[in-house]
Design a protein around this motif. Structure first.
Motif, PDB file in Angstrom:
ATOM      1  N   LYS A 110       5.134 -35.607  77.750  1.00 22.70           N
ATOM      2  CA  LYS A 110       6.020 -35.123  78.811  1.00 22.70           C
ATOM      3  C   LYS A 110       7.431 -35.691  78.672  1.00 22.70           C
ATOM      4  O   LYS A 110       8.415 -34.953  78.746  1.00 22.70           O
ATOM      5  N   GLU A 111       7.554 -37.000  78.450  1.00 21.09           N
ATOM      6  CA  GLU A 111       8.869 -37.651  78.356  1.00 21.09           C
ATOM      7  C   GLU A 111       9.670 -37.151  77.146  1.00 21.09           C
ATOM      8  O   GLU A 111      10.902 -37.147  77.180  1.00 21.09           O
ATOM      9  N   ASN A 112       8.985 -36.736  76.091  1.00 21.18           N
ATOM     10  CA  ASN A 112       9.653 -36.277  74.879  1.00 21.18           C
ATOM     11  C   ASN A 112       9.852 -34.762  74.850  1.00 21.18           C
ATOM     12  O   ASN A 112      10.289 -34.224  73.838  1.00 21.18           O
ATOM     13  N   HIS A 113       9.503 -34.091  75.942  1.00 25.72           N
ATOM     14  CA  HIS A 113       9.638 -32.635  76.030  1.00 25.72           C
ATOM     15  C   HIS A 113       8.940 -31.954  74.846  1.00 25.72           C
ATOM     16  O   HIS A 113       9.463 -31.010  74.250  1.00 25.72           O
ATOM     17  N   ALA A 114       7.747 -32.436  74.543  1.00 29.45           N
ATOM     18  CA  ALA A 114       6.931 -31.872  73.468  1.00 29.45           C
ATOM     19  C   ALA A 114       5.878 -30.960  74.099  1.00 29.45           C
ATOM     20  O   ALA A 114       5.699 -30.944  75.325  1.00 29.45           O
ATOM     21  N   ASP A 115       5.200 -30.214  73.250  1.00 22.60           N
ATOM     22  CA  ASP A 115       4.166 -29.295  73.723  1.00 22.60           C
ATOM     23  C   ASP A 115       2.884 -29.491  72.929  1.00 22.60           C
ATOM     24  O   ASP A 115       2.928 -29.789  71.729  1.00 22.60           O
ATOM     25  N   ILE A 116       1.768 -29.270  73.583  1.00 20.50           N
ATOM     26  CA  ILE A 116       0.478 -29.240  72.899  1.00 20.50           C
ATOM     27  C   ILE A 116       0.267 -27.807  72.437  1.00 20.50           C
ATOM     28  O   ILE A 116       0.302 -26.880  73.240  1.00 20.50           O
ATOM     29  N   VAL A 117       0.065 -27.618  71.128  1.00 18.30           N
ATOM     30  CA  VAL A 117      -0.082 -26.260  70.598  1.00 18.30           C
ATOM     31  C   VAL A 117      -1.528 -25.860  70.396  1.00 18.30           C
ATOM     32  O   VAL A 117      -1.839 -24.672  70.396  1.00 18.30           O
ATOM     33  N   THR A 118      -2.410 -26.838  70.250  1.00 21.68           N
ATOM     34  CA  THR A 118      -3.835 -26.515  70.133  1.00 21.68           C
ATOM     35  C   THR A 118      -4.660 -27.742  70.491  1.00 21.68           C
ATOM     36  O   THR A 118      -4.230 -28.876  70.263  1.00 21.68           O
ATOM     37  N   VAL A 119      -5.823 -27.476  71.065  1.00 15.07           N
ATOM     38  CA  VAL A 119      -6.774 -28.541  71.365  1.00 15.07           C
ATOM     39  C   VAL A 119      -8.117 -28.109  70.806  1.00 15.07           C
ATOM     40  O   VAL A 119      -8.600 -27.016  71.097  1.00 15.07           O
ATOM     41  N   ALA A 120      -8.692 -28.960  69.976  1.00 14.68           N
ATOM     42  CA  ALA A 120     -10.021 -28.723  69.414  1.00 14.68           C
ATOM     43  C   ALA A 120     -10.925 -29.886  69.828  1.00 14.68           C
ATOM     44  O   ALA A 120     -10.466 -30.853  70.446  1.00 14.68           O
ATOM     45  N   ARG A 121     -12.184 -29.791  69.468  1.00 13.65           N
ATOM     46  CA  ARG A 121     -13.140 -30.833  69.841  1.00 13.65           C
ATOM     47  C   ARG A 121     -12.719 -32.208  69.316  1.00 13.65           C
ATOM     48  O   ARG A 121     -12.804 -33.199  70.038  1.00 13.65           O
ATOM     49  N   ASP A 122     -12.232 -32.264  68.080  1.00 11.19           N
ATOM     50  CA  ASP A 122     -11.944 -33.551  67.437  1.00 11.19           C
ATOM     51  C   ASP A 122     -10.469 -33.946  67.433  1.00 11.19           C
ATOM     52  O   ASP A 122     -10.146 -35.094  67.145  1.00 11.19           O
ATOM     53  N   PHE A 123      -9.588 -33.002  67.699  1.00  8.96           N
ATOM     54  CA  PHE A 123      -8.158 -33.315  67.610  1.00  8.96           C
ATOM     55  C   PHE A 123      -7.348 -32.373  68.499  1.00  8.96           C
ATOM     56  O   PHE A 123      -7.840 -31.351  68.945  1.00  8.96           O
ATOM     57  N   PHE A 124      -6.113 -32.753  68.717  1.00  9.56           N
ATOM     58  CA  PHE A 124      -5.139 -31.861  69.329  1.00  9.56           C
ATOM     59  C   PHE A 124      -3.837 -32.002  68.545  1.00  9.56           C
ATOM     60  O   PHE A 124      -3.619 -32.989  67.854  1.00  9.56           O
ATOM     61  N   VAL A 125      -2.984 -30.967  68.642  1.00 15.29           N
ATOM     62  CA  VAL A 125      -1.738 -30.955  67.886  1.00 15.29           C
ATOM     63  C   VAL A 125      -0.571 -30.812  68.857  1.00 15.29           C
ATOM     64  O   VAL A 125      -0.583 -29.950  69.736  1.00 15.29           O
ATOM     65  N   ILE A 126       0.419 -31.675  68.644  1.00 13.53           N
ATOM     66  CA  ILE A 126       1.641 -31.682  69.451  1.00 13.53           C
ATOM     67  C   ILE A 126       2.786 -31.192  68.572  1.00 13.53           C
ATOM     68  O   ILE A 126       2.864 -31.553  67.396  1.00 13.53           O
ATOM     69  N   VAL A 127       3.678 -30.389  69.141  1.00 10.11           N
ATOM     70  CA  VAL A 127       4.889 -29.976  68.441  1.00 10.11           C
ATOM     71  C   VAL A 127       6.087 -30.561  69.189  1.00 10.11           C
ATOM     72  O   VAL A 127       6.133 -30.559  70.419  1.00 10.11           O
ATOM     73  N   LYS A 128       7.014 -31.100  68.413  1.00  7.75           N
ATOM     74  CA  LYS A 128       8.252 -31.641  68.975  1.00  7.75           C
ATOM     75  C   LYS A 128       9.409 -31.072  68.176  1.00  7.75           C
ATOM     76  O   LYS A 128       9.427 -31.132  66.949  1.00  7.75           O
ATOM     77  N   THR A 129      10.376 -30.487  68.869  1.00  6.32           N
ATOM     78  CA  THR A 129      11.589 -29.986  68.236  1.00  6.32           C
ATOM     79  C   THR A 129      12.761 -30.781  68.792  1.00  6.32           C
ATOM     80  O   THR A 129      12.832 -31.013  70.000  1.00  6.32           O
ATOM     81  N   GLY A 130      13.643 -31.201  67.896  1.00  2.00           N
ATOM     82  CA  GLY A 130      14.803 -31.960  68.336  1.00  2.00           C
ATOM     83  C   GLY A 130      15.546 -32.560  67.161  1.00  2.00           C
ATOM     84  O   GLY A 130      15.341 -32.179  66.009  1.00  2.00           O
ATOM     85  N   ARG A 131      16.392 -33.512  67.451  1.00  2.00           N
ATOM     86  CA  ARG A 131      17.121 -34.234  66.416  1.00  2.00           C
ATOM     87  C   ARG A 131      16.161 -35.178  65.703  1.00  2.00           C
ATOM     88  O   ARG A 131      15.122 -35.565  66.254  1.00  2.00           O
ATOM     89  N   ARG A 132      16.509 -35.566  64.493  1.00  2.00           N
ATOM     90  CA  ARG A 132      15.632 -36.432  63.694  1.00  2.00           C
ATOM     91  C   ARG A 132      15.294 -37.718  64.454  1.00  2.00           C
ATOM     92  O   ARG A 132      14.140 -38.141  64.471  1.00  2.00           O
ATOM     93  N   TYR A 133      16.278 -38.341  65.077  1.00  2.00           N
ATOM     94  CA  TYR A 133      16.008 -39.604  65.760  1.00  2.00           C
ATOM     95  C   TYR A 133      15.022 -39.417  66.921  1.00  2.00           C
ATOM     96  O   TYR A 133      14.225 -40.316  67.222  1.00  2.00           O
ATOM     97  N   GLU A 134      15.040 -38.246  67.583  1.00  2.00           N
ATOM     98  CA  GLU A 134      14.100 -37.989  68.676  1.00  2.00           C
ATOM     99  C   GLU A 134      12.671 -37.891  68.147  1.00  2.00           C
ATOM    100  O   GLU A 134      11.729 -38.395  68.771  1.00  2.00           O
ATOM    101  N   ILE A 135      12.514 -37.235  67.003  1.00  2.00           N
ATOM    102  CA  ILE A 135      11.194 -37.112  66.395  1.00  2.00           C
ATOM    103  C   ILE A 135      10.703 -38.482  65.928  1.00  2.00           C
ATOM    104  O   ILE A 135       9.536 -38.837  66.122  1.00  2.00           O
TER     105      ILE A 135
END
Length: 175
Positions: A110-135
């Motif tokens: 939430k604080e990084n304005h990222a999004d969860i793009v998929t949730v599976a049984r064993d893992f979930f994936v977050i996407v973050k778009t921004g400047r290099r230092y933010e990532i």
């Protein structure tokens, strides 16, 4: 002259071997490519390379001149960071149980304005778009929890000033 970060934009025909020849120009001068992205452009049938380097303005001028000598290259430009709007994207793969067991993970997302793009049984994936230092900051925040996989894109950018590539191409088509 001091080293600065430059974004080089190259408009070209989409031909096999061009990337190899362009990278050889940097290799000969011992200049490391920090980031590379190749995609279609705003012009049908024309590819756009976005290359990020850290060098002097004198060297970047010479490099752009050498790149423009390639037959398939239509036009090349270079810009400083202040002259562009640029972003990167990153994907973080994390164990699923952490999403529910570690409340801090949800706060980081939430604080990084990222999004969860998929949730599976064993893992979930977050996407973050921004400047290099933010990532990089988000990476540092997630690292203690365990990152299963991480990948970051090359820089994508647009110049603040008009590059006039479309009008240049139109002139060529009218000849």
């Amino acid at each position: 002259m001091e080293n600065k970060t430059f974004t080089i934009s190259i408009y070209s025909e989409n031909n096999v071997g061009l990337l190899n020849r362009i990278s050889a120009i940097f290799l000969k001068r011992h200049i490391n490519i920090e980031s590379l992205n190749v995609s279609g452009s705003e012009i049908d049938g024309v590819s756009r390379f976005v290359i990020v380097v850290n060098t002097t303005e004198d060297w970047v001028r010479k490099i752009v001149g050498q790149i423009e000598k390639q037959i398939e290259v239509i036009k090349a430009f270079f810009h400083t960071d202040d002259e562009t709007i640029h972003l990167e994207s990153a994907l973080f793969k994390i164990k699923s149980d952490l999403l529910f067991d570690e409340r801090q993970i949800q706060n980081i997302i939430k604080e990084n304005h990222a999004d969860i793009v998929t949730v599976a049984r064993d893992f979930f994936v977050i996407v973050k778009t921004g400047r290099r230092y933010e990532i990089e900051e988000m990476y540092d925040q997630l690292k203690p929890y365990g990152i299963m996989q991480f990948v970051r894109s090359g820089r994508i950018s647009v110049s603040k000033a008009e590059m006039q590539i479309s009008s240049l191409l139109q002139e060529f088509q009218e000849l």
